[in-house]
Design a protein around this motif. Structure first.
Motif: not given
Lengths: 421, 355
Positions: A217-227
């Protein structure tokens, strides 16, 4: 005495319609007789209407900050200050909310009181990096506003080439899918790098995002350098009685069409007695069946996280998803969390030393290759890191035997450890 | 007196602001249901239940709006709220009897209740003309205009699956990825104010920023400046943030483009990025009607043709892109064919064709 309102025929049109209107909100502040922000908001409306008319933006950056920090305040100076002088300085304070974005009304009111005293009265919950955006404060009031927020327990977030404010989902606080302690991971990671957040000195931004399950839900795969994404590695839990209740309620066809055949790895089968058979060895923990049958299905007990690195949006070489660098790690004992923190430290150190200016982690990985990156941060290769092995035969492989031996040694060690444990 | 140094406290501990029932059942939830659009009911292993009422906000809120939401939380809920990544506000109550009065109050005060399940949630967006230093369009205004049009889709749950929309006021796309993304697309190379470049811009870093090496140092009118090879330039605007005299925004030629099929969830298929479907859309404040019409058309077709639980990306994966363009009646052009690094992976190297 306030100055006269500007005509805003275009903005006025955004006051109609059923959705809450930010224009109505700004107008309320502009009509707030005697408040310190009144004239600022009158001219802000004027400038915004001017933007609508000319279809151009009129803010430029600069350098505004608070003592002790190098970033976190977004400076905005108006290019049309001659016409709209009261909003000529309209800076934003990026303030980090509590992990999971929880508030009680007492703290919300206190935040409002600070912004009534020093700022514009306009607050965005929340910006795209996860900060509370206290929008609109003049240069001379930035320090006082920050001091008061800081004394209340809030700190500036990141801006520029720095570790940025992190985000975490509601997770364990309310969600049964949660496979991790999202708020703890979030706080450990971000709070360990506050120097890299407050004094920007990295090649470019670095973002941590934490999701408690693969729904992300935090969209980490697309937007985080470290997800960091919660998952599990034992069998998914099935309450067969609830499965049968679900089938009875929705019908076999619905269950087959919406659950069984939607499984991306064909790991599900509906038995003749309306119970569910799960091929856990082939389940990729995509969450779909659990999302549909929330009462009947849930993640397993052996929970942990998958770590992916290098996700980012467009600039400079196009969109990049995060890549798996740790397929699974437990996060239970303090040592586990220490290990996660150490991996983040090694990553940021490597990024600081090896990335080019304005290059994100994902772009650095693309430029130097995943293997060099993994060696740089001290992680072993794993087949879960790839979608498929190499196709191109143009590669030098004269250390093949040593590399193969490393794999066999590692596997033997893992087997010994499993037998001992 | 020495200056006050900051307390580098970082991310606050959420437990001090968390609804006590949530804190008490932290990590021990059992299942959830959606009794009606905009409402979630979570049951903990302890048997405790908590109802969440989700409402849309304008994100950029004035003090009066926030205080009104606090008043509602105090009178109709239990004094706790949280925000979602899409700027929806959530009120948590431990008693089902409080749900309907809370919904009624929120609705009466103009806060739509919805955004759960298969609905169109609030649009994630950037700052736009209100605050950004490089915006090609507004953000809060675009979102207000669009959410007015999509109001019914927010308060109802009758999409095939959830729909996340994002808007971004430049091609950097801070607004993020979505099932539908509405972003600025610059269509002309930057116009350079050569008199300012030497004083304002660090030229080597501007040169390095260009993803297609179209920028070179140059002497113009005897002053150090920069020049752009306009044949190479892809009009991305990356040079503008470090060098504002390279003006990329244009009232007429900065257009809107629409991208679909972004999905960050791992559910069913692997996460996907959004793909271009429409461009050349005028950037028309205050209601951006042309962009809204295309978004509504895509949503209508998706709603009619997709199966339950199919996200936009899942639906297109099943029916194929040719059918998407046929159903939406959007033109397919040479610009839809990727020519960026690695583009061949997006070409059809098979005879898998639907007739």
């Amino acid at each position: 005495m306030s100055k006269p309102m500007h005509d805003t025929p275009m903005l006025d049109q955004l006051e109609s319609g059923p959705w809450p209107s930010f224009v109505t909100g700004i107008k309320r502040l502009a009509k707030d007789e005697g408040k310190p922000y009144q004239n600022m908001m009158i001219d802000l409306l004027g400038q915004l209407e001017h933007s609508y008319k000319t279809r151009k933006g009129y803010w430029k950056g600069g350098t505004v900050g608070v003592i002790g920090y190098g970033g976190g305040v977004i400076p905005r100076f108006s290019e049309v200050a001659a016409n709209y002088p009261a909003s000529k300085e309209f800076h934003t304070l990026r303030i980090q909310p509590a992990a999971g974005m929880h508030y009680d009304t007492k703290i919300m009111r206190q935040l409002c009181d600070v912004w009534e005293k020093y700022g514009s009265g306009l607050i965005a919950f929340h910006g795209q990096s996860g900060d509370i955006m206290f929008q609109g404060v003049s240069s001379d009031k930035v320090q006082a506003a920050f001091d008061e927020l800081n004394e209340m327990g809030f700190d500036l977030g990141g801006a520029g080439p720095a570790v940025r404010t992190g985000m975490s989902c509601v997770g364990a606080a309310r969600c049964e899918h949660s496979c991790a302690n999202e708020q703890k991971i979030h706080r450990i990671l971000v709070n360990n790098f506050l120097d890299d957040m407050h004094r920007p000195a990295l090649p470019y931004k670095f973002k941590f995002k934490v999701s408690g399950c693969p729904n992300d839900c935090m969209n980490s795969i697309e937007r985080a350098d470290m997800a960091v994404i919660g998952t599990w590695r034992d069998e998914m839990k099935v309450n067969q009685a609830e499965v049968k209740t679900f089938v009875a309620k929705k019908g076999r066809k619905y269950v087959i069409d919406n659950v069984i055949t939607r499984c991306p790895t064909n790991a599900l089968s509906l038995n003749d007695d309306d119970s569910l058979a799960v091929d856990n060895r082939n389940c990729v923990r995509c969450m779909h069946c659990i999302n549909v049958m929330t009462k009947a299905l849930s993640p397993g007990d052996d929970k942990g996280v998958t770590v992916l690195m290098g996700g980012k949006r467009t600039l400079k070489i196009g969109d990049l998803m995060g890549t798996v660098v740790i397929p699974f790690m437990k996060l239970e004992a303090q040592e586990d969390y220490d290990k996660l923190r150490e991996i983040a430290e090694a990553t940021i150190d490597f990024f600081a030393e090896n990335a080019l200016e304005h290059e994100r982690t994902g772009e650095m990985i693309e430029r130097i290759g995943l293997v060099n990156f993994l060696e740089g941060i001290g992680l072993e290769v794993d087949p879960n890191m790839i979608a498929e092995p190499r196709q191109c035969s143009y590669v030098r492989m004269d250390t093949w035997d040593e590399e193969a031996q490393k794999w066999f040694t590692r596997k033997a060690e893992e087997k010994r450890a499993a037998a001992a444990g | 007196m020495p200056p006050r140094m900051p307390i580098e406290s970082g991310v606050p501990d959420p437990f001090q602001y968390m609804h006590p029932l949530m804190a008490r059942n932290f990590g021990a939830w059992n299942y959830h249901e959606r009794p009606r659009p905009g409402v979630l009911c979570h049951t903990a292993k302890s048997g405790d239940k908590i109802w969440t009422v989700r409402a849309g906000t304008q994100r950029q809120m004035d003090l009066y709006t926030i205080r009104k939401l606090c008043d509602i939380a105090d009178e109709y809920a239990e004094g706790y709220v949280r925000f979602t990544i899409r700027s929806n506000i959530e009120f948590m109550v431990s008693n089902e009897a409080k749900v309907q009065p809370l919904i009624d109050k929120l609705t009466a005060e103009g806060f739509p209740v919805g955004g759960t399940g298969p609905s169109v949630s609030m649009i994630a967006h950037t700052q736009g003309w209100l605050h950004c230093d490089i915006p090609g369009t507004d953000a809060s205004g675009v979102v207000k205009a669009l959410m007015d049009e999509l109001y019914e889709e927010f308060i109802k749950e009758d999409m095939p699956n959830r729909v996340h929309i994002t808007t971004s006021c430049c091609q950097i796309n801070c607004g993020g990825q979505g099932d539908i993304a509405i972003n600025i697309q610059h269509t002309k190379p930057p116009k350079i104010n050569h008199d300012l470049v030497a004083n304002v811009c660090e030229r080597p870093s501007v040169v390095a920023r260009c993803p297609v090496a179209a920028i070179r140092p140059a002497l113009v009118n005897g002053k150090p400046s920069l020049e752009v090879d306009e044949k190479k330039c892809i009009c991305c605007g990356a040079c503008y943030p470090p060098c504002p005299p390279m003006q990329i925004n244009d009232p007429e030629h900065s257009k809107l483009a629409i991208w679909v099929g972004g999905n960050h969830s791992n559910a069913r298929s692997k996460p996907t990025f959004q793909k271009l479907v429409a461009a050349g859309i005028p950037n028309n404040p205050p209601r951006w009607t042309e962009a809204a019409a295309i978004v509504k058309k895509i949503l209508r077709v998706y709603k009619e043709d997709a199966r339950d639980w199919e996200r936009l990306s899942d639906w297109v994966a099943r029916i194929g892109w040719p059918r998407f363009f046929e159903l939406t009646e959007l033109p397919f052009t040479k610009f839809h064919i990727d020519n960026w690094r690695g583009a061949r992976r997006s070409l059809n190297a098979s005879t898998h064709i639907r007739f």
